[in-house]
Write an enzyme that holds these catalytic residues in place. Structure first.
Site, short mmCIF file in Angstrom:
data_model
loop_
_atom_site.label_atom_id
_atom_site.label_comp_id
_atom_site.label_asym_id
_atom_site.label_seq_id
_atom_site.Cartn_x
_atom_site.Cartn_y
_atom_site.Cartn_z
N CYS A 1 90.60 4.44 -31.68
CA CYS A 1 91.81 4.17 -31.02
C CYS A 1 92.58 2.87 -31.61
O CYS A 1 93.77 2.97 -31.58
CB CYS A 1 91.38 3.48 -29.62
SG CYS A 1 89.89 2.25 -29.75
N GLU B 1 90.84 -0.78 -22.19
CA GLU B 1 90.99 -0.71 -23.77
C GLU B 1 91.51 0.72 -23.90
O GLU B 1 90.90 1.69 -24.04
CB GLU B 1 89.82 -0.87 -24.54
CG GLU B 1 89.94 -1.54 -25.80
CD GLU B 1 89.99 -0.67 -26.78
OE1 GLU B 1 91.02 0.14 -27.07
OE2 GLU B 1 89.09 -0.26 -27.39
N GLU C 1 100.73 9.60 -29.35
CA GLU C 1 99.35 9.80 -29.90
C GLU C 1 98.66 11.13 -30.17
O GLU C 1 98.56 11.73 -29.36
CB GLU C 1 98.45 8.57 -29.00
CG GLU C 1 96.91 8.33 -29.77
CD GLU C 1 96.23 7.71 -28.74
OE1 GLU C 1 95.33 6.77 -29.22
OE2 GLU C 1 96.24 7.96 -27.49
N LYS D 1 79.12 5.60 -17.43
CA LYS D 1 79.36 6.82 -17.38
C LYS D 1 79.96 7.37 -18.68
O LYS D 1 80.95 7.11 -19.21
CB LYS D 1 80.37 7.03 -16.33
CG LYS D 1 80.57 8.80 -15.83
CD LYS D 1 82.00 9.14 -15.34
CE LYS D 1 83.03 9.31 -16.25
NZ LYS D 1 82.66 10.32 -17.36
O1 TXE Z 1 90.09 11.10 -22.43
P1 TXE Z 1 90.13 10.15 -21.13
P2 TXE Z 1 89.68 12.59 -22.83
C1 TXE Z 1 92.88 10.35 -26.13
C2 TXE Z 1 92.79 11.84 -27.10
C3 TXE Z 1 92.23 12.70 -26.19
C4 TXE Z 1 92.80 12.58 -24.97
C5 TXE Z 1 92.03 12.90 -23.71
O2 TXE Z 1 94.03 11.87 -27.35
O3 TXE Z 1 92.79 13.96 -26.66
O4 TXE Z 1 92.80 10.93 -24.90
O5 TXE Z 1 90.64 12.66 -23.85
C6 TXE Z 1 86.61 9.29 -17.76
N1 TXE Z 1 88.62 8.03 -13.31
N2 TXE Z 1 91.63 9.60 -26.24
O6 TXE Z 1 89.94 13.32 -21.34
O7 TXE Z 1 90.75 10.98 -19.99
C7 TXE Z 1 86.29 10.43 -18.68
O8 TXE Z 1 85.37 11.46 -17.85
C8 TXE Z 1 87.49 7.46 -13.81
C9 TXE Z 1 92.03 8.37 -26.72
O9 TXE Z 1 88.10 12.69 -23.29
O10 TXE Z 1 90.57 9.09 -21.63
C10 TXE Z 1 85.69 9.79 -19.74
O11 TXE Z 1 84.32 9.17 -19.51
N3 TXE Z 1 87.14 8.00 -15.03
C11 TXE Z 1 90.77 7.26 -26.52
C12 TXE Z 1 86.61 8.80 -19.96
O12 TXE Z 1 87.49 8.29 -18.62
C13 TXE Z 1 88.06 8.88 -15.72
C14 TXE Z 1 89.59 7.72 -26.42
C15 TXE Z 1 87.85 8.77 -20.92
O13 TXE Z 1 88.61 10.10 -20.75
C16 TXE Z 1 88.74 9.43 -14.90
C17 TXE Z 1 89.26 9.18 -25.93
C18 TXE Z 1 89.49 8.85 -13.58
N4 TXE Z 1 90.42 9.35 -12.88
C19 TXE Z 1 90.43 9.97 -25.77
N5 TXE Z 1 89.47 10.41 -15.63
C20 TXE Z 1 91.08 6.08 -27.06
N6 TXE Z 1 92.35 5.72 -27.42
O14 TXE Z 1 90.18 5.38 -27.18
C21 TXE Z 1 88.94 10.64 -16.75
N7 TXE Z 1 87.83 9.51 -16.65
#
Ligand code: TXE
Length: 497
Positions: free
Chosen positions: A304, A270, A401, A194
């Site tokens: 990350c 991760e 972060e 996904k």
């Molecule tokens: O990330 P999420 P988002 C941080 C970054 C950003 C913030 C939000 O600061 O501003 O996170 O970004 C899926 N069950 N990072 O909302 O929520 C979602 O659809 C299952 C840091 O994009 O972590 C997406 O595919 N899945 C980071 C994935 O999770 C769920 C990288 C990541 O979303 C879910 C990205 C649930 N309950 C953002 N809720 C890093 N450190 O690597 C969401 N998703």
């Protein structure tokens, strides 16, 4: 500004009706809602992707399970590796098309899309392909005494866990998907991926190449959808045997909880954190500045493993910040499709707004914004690389972060204090130590609480080197040989004779 002309295949692909990829076929989807794919450099909608329904989640899971029990189970390890190698060849053959698509969707500079998203993804595929023929158990000496002369033999074998759900963030939509699918497939698992709702497009093209590479139908499936419905539906599906997630800490906690409740589904997380970089006083200022730029500002800081907390010897701080400001202000910010651009926009509006709010919080907190800290006027989610000088380890930007091009700097006076500062966080994904004094570096490595400690380098991920977080930055490891434990079950066999 001179932008690349889009390849005709990129323009054609954008025009298609997009949804999912299930059992070897692109599916436009029956869902009622769409995600707009927005080019973050222009704020224009460039494509629409259907959100998945529960029926589509179920169809993807069933297809993955049928392939797991059937065609993939009957594929020899050597042929599994060959499939991954052929996909690597096709990524390289279609590198420009995939790189352009990804830059349009994520704002990553075209150079980075070519080198990391596609080029590095091909290298990871080849690394994992090599493992397919080397995953094995061990023979064991049974330790209990034999009473009647009976003998025992025992061995372990590694068996693929089954259908894997891979949940992918928006910062590296191809590369992180490839890490997960390559690990799963080489072990004999199948996968449903996904992508993030912000970057739902490019993997739909990659998976067509996977089919062309001879990877059987059902082995890789893509379901697009949000985190609220499709994400949990995949995790809770009865055929899901393992979840592998990369993303933010709060979402990682939710994913971990969902995986555990009900049926103890295996899960690896991760997550990000607030990585630290420690610079020792023996280094020339120019080297410190080069290190800061490498550690903190690549891909607009949206990595990350990137560093966000920088510890500088107090006596060098003013000079370091002055030179850093000069270097960052010379960075060319602009269209990701201009080959000379060094920094593109932030990847999406929600993230841009989050970063702007953090700038405000930093000001309210009394931190000093030395450079940047305001949006760049005009279309697109652009912010300048930002330098913030903290007053203490308790400043908000020393703790929260940003996931953006934002370095927060604090001076230190002695190395004991430095270790305490480096570890003053609930997170522990990665850290770096920069010095010419090897003995000092070696002593610090074991005292720093992080899954990876780099010396005189940062944000360098190699497929042969395990990667993952300690403390609240995750559970489990990717790469090296460490990943095998997380995609296979260890079965013990004992024979009496
Ligand atoms: O990330 P999420 P988002 C941080 C970054 C950003 C913030 C939000 O600061 O501003 O996170 O970004 C899926 N069950 N990072 O909302 O929520 C979602 O659809 C299952 C840091 O994009 O972590 C997406 O595919 N899945 C980071 C994935 O999770 C769920 C990288 C990541 O979303 C879910 C990205 C649930 N309950 C953002 N809720 C890093 N450190 O690597 C969401 N998703």
């Amino acid at each position: 500004m001179s932008e690349l002309t889009l390849l005709p295949e990129v323009s054609e692909f954008l025009k298609r009706q997009h949804g999912h990829f299930i059992d070897g076929l692109p599916i436009s989807g029956k869902g009622e809602t769409f995600f707009n794919v927005v080019n973050p450099a222009t704020e224009q909608v460039i494509a629409k992707v259907k959100e998945g329904t529960f029926d589509e989640v179920d169809a993807a899971m069933q297809a993955a399970h049928t392939a797991f029990k059937g065609v993939w189970a009957n594929t020899t390890p050597m042929e599994r590796g060959n499939c991954l190698n052929r996909l690597a060849d096709l990524l390289e053959k279609n590198l420009e098309e995939l790189a352009q698509l990804e830059s349009l969707c994520s704002g990553k500079t075209i150079q980075l899309s070519r080198f990391l998203e596609v080029g590095s993804a091909a290298q990871f595929l080849r690394y994992f392909a090599g493992w397919s023929t080397k995953i094995s158990g061990e023979t064991l000496n049974v330790s209990l005494p034999s009473f009647n002369g009976e003998k025992y033999s025992a061995f372990t074998q590694r068996e693929p866990v089954g259908v894997v759900t891979g949940i992918i963030p928006w910062n590296f939509s191809i590369m992180i998907s490839i890490w997960k699918l390559a690990a799963a497939l080489t072990c004999g698992c199948t996968i449903v991926l996904k992508p993030s709702e912000f970057t739902p497009l490019t993997m739909l093209r990659v998976v067509e190449l996977a089919k062309e590479a001879g990877i059987p139908d059902g082995v890789i499936n893509i379901i697009n959808g949000g985190g609220r419905e499709v994400g949990p539906a995949l995790i809770h599906h009865p055929l899901c045997s393992k979840v592998t997630f990369t993303g933010s800490v709060p979402t990682g906690l939710a994913v971990g909880r969902s995986a555990m409740e009900g049926k103890l589904t295996r899960v690896t997380l991760e997550l990000g954190g607030k990585n630290g970089a420690a610079f020792l006083a023996d280094l020339p200022v120019e080297k410190i500045v080069n290190g800061i730029i490498e550690a903190g500002y690549l891909n607009q800081g949206q990595i990350c493993a990137a560093a966000e907390r920088f510890y500088i010897p107090s006596k060098l701080m003013d000079e370091v910040l002055e030179q850093l400001k000069a270097r960052l202000s010379a960075i060319k910010i602009g269209s990701p499709l201009d080959e000379t651009t060094e920094m593109g926009p932030l990847a999406n509006k929600a993230h841009y707004e989050k970063i702007l709010a953090l700038f405000d919080k930093a000001r309210e907190d009394g931190s000093e914004i030395i450079y940047g800290g305001t949006p760049i006027a005009g279309a697109g989610y652009f912010v300048p690389p930002t330098i913030i000088r903290a007053n203490s380890p308790d400043d908000i930007l020393m703790k929260e972060e940003t996931f953006g091009p934002v370095g927060t700097f604090l001076g230190y006076d002695d190395e004991e204090e430095l270790i305490a500062l480096m570890n003053s966080t609930p997170f522990g994904l990665a850290a770096s130590v920069w010095t010419n004094d090897l003995s000092k570096a070696m002593r610090m490595i074991s005292r720093i609480e992080a899954g990876t400690v780099w010396v005189n380098m940062h944000t360098f991920l190699d497929p042969a080197v395990p990667f993952g977080g300690t403390k609240s930055s995750g559970i489990g490891r990717e790469f090296g040989s460490a990943f095998i434990e997380y995609y296979t079950e260890l079965k013990s066999v004992m024979v009496r004779y």
